[in-house]
Design an enzyme around this catalytic site. Structure first.
Site, PDB file in Angstrom:
ATOM      1  N   GLU A  26       9.150  35.565  59.084  1.00 52.19           N
ATOM      2  CA  GLU A  26       9.436  36.763  59.864  1.00 52.19           C
ATOM      3  C   GLU A  26       8.448  37.877  59.522  1.00 52.19           C
ATOM      4  O   GLU A  26       7.759  37.825  58.499  1.00 52.19           O
ATOM      5  CB  GLU A  26      10.858  37.252  59.590  1.00 52.19           C
ATOM      6  CG  GLU A  26      11.075  37.649  58.134  1.00 52.19           C
ATOM      7  CD  GLU A  26      12.369  38.416  57.924  1.00 52.19           C
ATOM      8  OE1 GLU A  26      12.459  39.524  58.478  1.00 52.19           O
ATOM      9  OE2 GLU A  26      13.239  37.926  57.191  1.00 52.19           O
ATOM     10  N   LYS A  87      11.427  47.060  65.702  1.00 50.10           N
ATOM     11  CA  LYS A  87      12.154  45.944  65.113  1.00 50.10           C
ATOM     12  C   LYS A  87      12.736  45.127  66.254  1.00 50.10           C
ATOM     13  O   LYS A  87      13.595  45.610  66.999  1.00 50.10           O
ATOM     14  CB  LYS A  87      13.260  46.471  64.195  1.00 50.10           C
ATOM     15  CG  LYS A  87      13.984  45.420  63.387  1.00 50.10           C
ATOM     16  CD  LYS A  87      14.976  46.098  62.437  1.00 50.10           C
ATOM     17  CE  LYS A  87      15.706  45.086  61.582  1.00 50.10           C
ATOM     18  NZ  LYS A  87      16.685  45.753  60.675  1.00 50.10           N
ATOM     19  N   VAL A 107      15.234  38.007  61.819  1.00 49.79           N
ATOM     20  CA  VAL A 107      15.618  36.614  61.603  1.00 49.79           C
ATOM     21  C   VAL A 107      15.977  35.947  62.935  1.00 49.79           C
ATOM     22  O   VAL A 107      15.550  34.825  63.221  1.00 49.79           O
ATOM     23  CB  VAL A 107      16.797  36.523  60.614  1.00 49.79           C
ATOM     24  CG1 VAL A 107      17.395  35.115  60.600  1.00 49.79           C
ATOM     25  CG2 VAL A 107      16.350  36.915  59.218  1.00 49.79           C
ATOM     26  N   ASP A 139      30.234  45.691  64.491  1.00 46.32           N
ATOM     27  CA  ASP A 139      28.835  45.601  64.089  1.00 46.32           C
ATOM     28  C   ASP A 139      28.576  44.258  63.407  1.00 46.32           C
ATOM     29  O   ASP A 139      29.036  44.012  62.293  1.00 46.32           O
ATOM     30  CB  ASP A 139      28.484  46.762  63.148  1.00 46.32           C
ATOM     31  CG  ASP A 139      26.986  46.949  62.994  1.00 46.32           C
ATOM     32  OD1 ASP A 139      26.223  46.098  63.484  1.00 46.32           O
ATOM     33  OD2 ASP A 139      26.572  47.956  62.385  1.00 46.32           O
ATOM     34  N   SER A 141      25.369  41.188  63.051  1.00 44.51           N
ATOM     35  CA  SER A 141      23.980  40.853  63.309  1.00 44.51           C
ATOM     36  C   SER A 141      23.848  39.785  64.385  1.00 44.51           C
ATOM     37  O   SER A 141      24.637  38.828  64.449  1.00 44.51           O
ATOM     38  CB  SER A 141      23.318  40.351  62.024  1.00 44.51           C
ATOM     39  OG  SER A 141      22.028  39.845  62.285  1.00 44.51           O
ATOM     40  N   ALA A 142      22.823  39.932  65.209  1.00 39.26           N
ATOM     41  CA  ALA A 142      22.509  38.909  66.207  1.00 39.26           C
ATOM     42  C   ALA A 142      22.020  37.619  65.566  1.00 39.26           C
ATOM     43  O   ALA A 142      21.957  36.581  66.243  1.00 39.26           O
ATOM     44  CB  ALA A 142      21.448  39.433  67.173  1.00 39.26           C
ATOM     45  N   ASP A 143      21.701  37.656  64.277  1.00 43.86           N
ATOM     46  CA  ASP A 143      21.283  36.434  63.590  1.00 43.86           C
ATOM     47  C   ASP A 143      22.309  35.331  63.759  1.00 43.86           C
ATOM     48  O   ASP A 143      21.958  34.158  63.951  1.00 43.86           O
ATOM     49  CB  ASP A 143      21.103  36.690  62.087  1.00 43.86           C
ATOM     50  CG  ASP A 143      19.996  37.669  61.757  1.00 43.86           C
ATOM     51  OD1 ASP A 143      19.272  38.094  62.681  1.00 43.86           O
ATOM     52  OD2 ASP A 143      19.864  38.026  60.570  1.00 43.86           O
ATOM     53  N   LYS A 160      22.804  39.256  52.788  1.00 46.32           N
ATOM     54  CA  LYS A 160      22.651  40.432  51.939  1.00 46.32           C
ATOM     55  C   LYS A 160      24.017  40.903  51.451  1.00 46.32           C
ATOM     56  O   LYS A 160      24.971  40.998  52.218  1.00 46.32           O
ATOM     57  CB  LYS A 160      21.916  41.533  52.706  1.00 46.32           C
ATOM     58  CG  LYS A 160      20.498  41.125  53.099  1.00 46.32           C
ATOM     59  CD  LYS A 160      19.814  42.205  53.921  1.00 46.32           C
ATOM     60  CE  LYS A 160      18.381  41.795  54.285  1.00 46.32           C
ATOM     61  NZ  LYS A 160      18.335  40.671  55.241  1.00 46.32           N
TER      62      LYS A 160
END
Length: 311
Positions: A26, A87, A107, A139, A141-143, A160
């Site tokens: 990435e 980003k 990611v 909320d 992440s789209a990961d 994380k």
């Protein structure tokens, strides 16, 4: 007419044609994840770690609207040093290309682009996941959703520890994303060796990971990603007491300053770097270099499986 096809660096294009092992990398770690000037130095070290383990690095990013798989050093330098680098998640790629943006892939975006390019292994530091208080903010992440539909192996140090690790593992299960520990049955928490959660599966070697990838392909049933959780050795993790104290301070700062959305992770990572006087940065670098090396070994093993398989 303008075209927006994926562009390939010369080395990556040659490796794809020849069936050589490749590891996707990435670019957000370069533009948003590490402070200058360390970011460019570490980006080069990551690529070298992949090369040293026998694979070709393919750092993915966008330069002036061109989506590139295999940034050259000048392009990497640009993303590491110029201001205003966007980003980019998957949803942003087409808009950023059409507007001629410079962008670093998350990611999610890196996974999607790598898979589209025919690259099956990706190394990163830690995944995104479900944020704390997601029950109120939604909320996430789209990961996670991207990995549910992207057949790629992602070598990482878990998610994380600034996130809700338990909720993230629950979402990964619901989404059908495979998770294996590398020589462990405990899920790592990025800075921490053990985030406090058990795993159902573990693998013991790069060759065993390659066998998982072969089994997934030959079965033709599961189209989602494979997370290979590679924890730091205990003596290389961030001191847990320092971690917990720094995290509590950072979460309080988030609430006071009203930081939300995709600004949360870089804000907290910057706080960790400052509050730990660089100790978290050193851990972060150890994480990504170890993951790059393991991902390269997996890519080498996977390439050997392809060579050995009957036509």
């Amino acid at each position: 007419m303008t075209t927006f096809h994926i562009h390939f660096g010369t080395e990556v294009a040659d490796a794809l044609r020849a069936g050589r092992p490749i590891v996707a990398l990435e670019s957000t770690i370069v533009s948003h994840g590490l402070p200058r000037p360390d970011n460019l130095l570490v980006a080069r070290q990551i690529e070298q770690a992949v090369r040293d383990a026998g694979a070709v690095p393919a750092t993915i990013g966008m330069v002036a609207g061109e989506l590139i798989v295999g940034l050259d050093d000048a392009q990497l330098t640009r993303l590491a040093t110029v201001d205003g680098v966007s980003k980019l998640s998957v949803r942003d790629l087409a808009v950023a290309a059409a507007t001629g943006a410079d962008g670093a892939t998350t990611v999610a975006a890196t996974s999607a682009v790598a898979a589209a390019a025919g690259i099956g292994v990706f190394a990163t530091g830690g995944l995104g996941g479900v944020h704390r208080e997601a029950a109120q903010t939604f909320d996430e992440s789209a990961d996670l959703v991207t990995l549910a539909r992207t057949p790629i192996a992602v070598v990482c140090a878990g998610v994380k520890s600034i996130l809700d690790v338990g909720a993230t593992l629950e979402r990964l299960e619901t989404l059908g994303v495979s998770v294996v520990g590398y020589r462990t049955r405990r899920f790592p928490g990025f800075y921490l060796t053990d985030a406090g959660f058990d795993l159902d599966w573990s693998v013991e070697s790069p060759e065993q990971v390659a066998d998982v990838l072969v089994a997934r392909e030959q079965q033709g049933v599961h189209q989602g990603g494979l997370i290979v959780a590679n924890p730091l050795p205990v003596d290389q993790q961030l001191d847990p007491a320092l971690h917990d104290r720094t995290l509590a301070e950072g979460l309080a700062m988030l609430a006071r300053e009203g930081v939300t959305g995709k600004a949360v992770t870089p804000f907290l990572l910057a706080h960790f770097h400052s509050a730990t006087e660089g100790a978290s940065l050193a851990v972060n670098v150890r994480i990504i270099l170890r993951n790059a090396e393991l991902a390269a070994r997996i890519a080498v093993a996977a390439a050997a499986r392809r060579t050995d398989s009957p036509a």
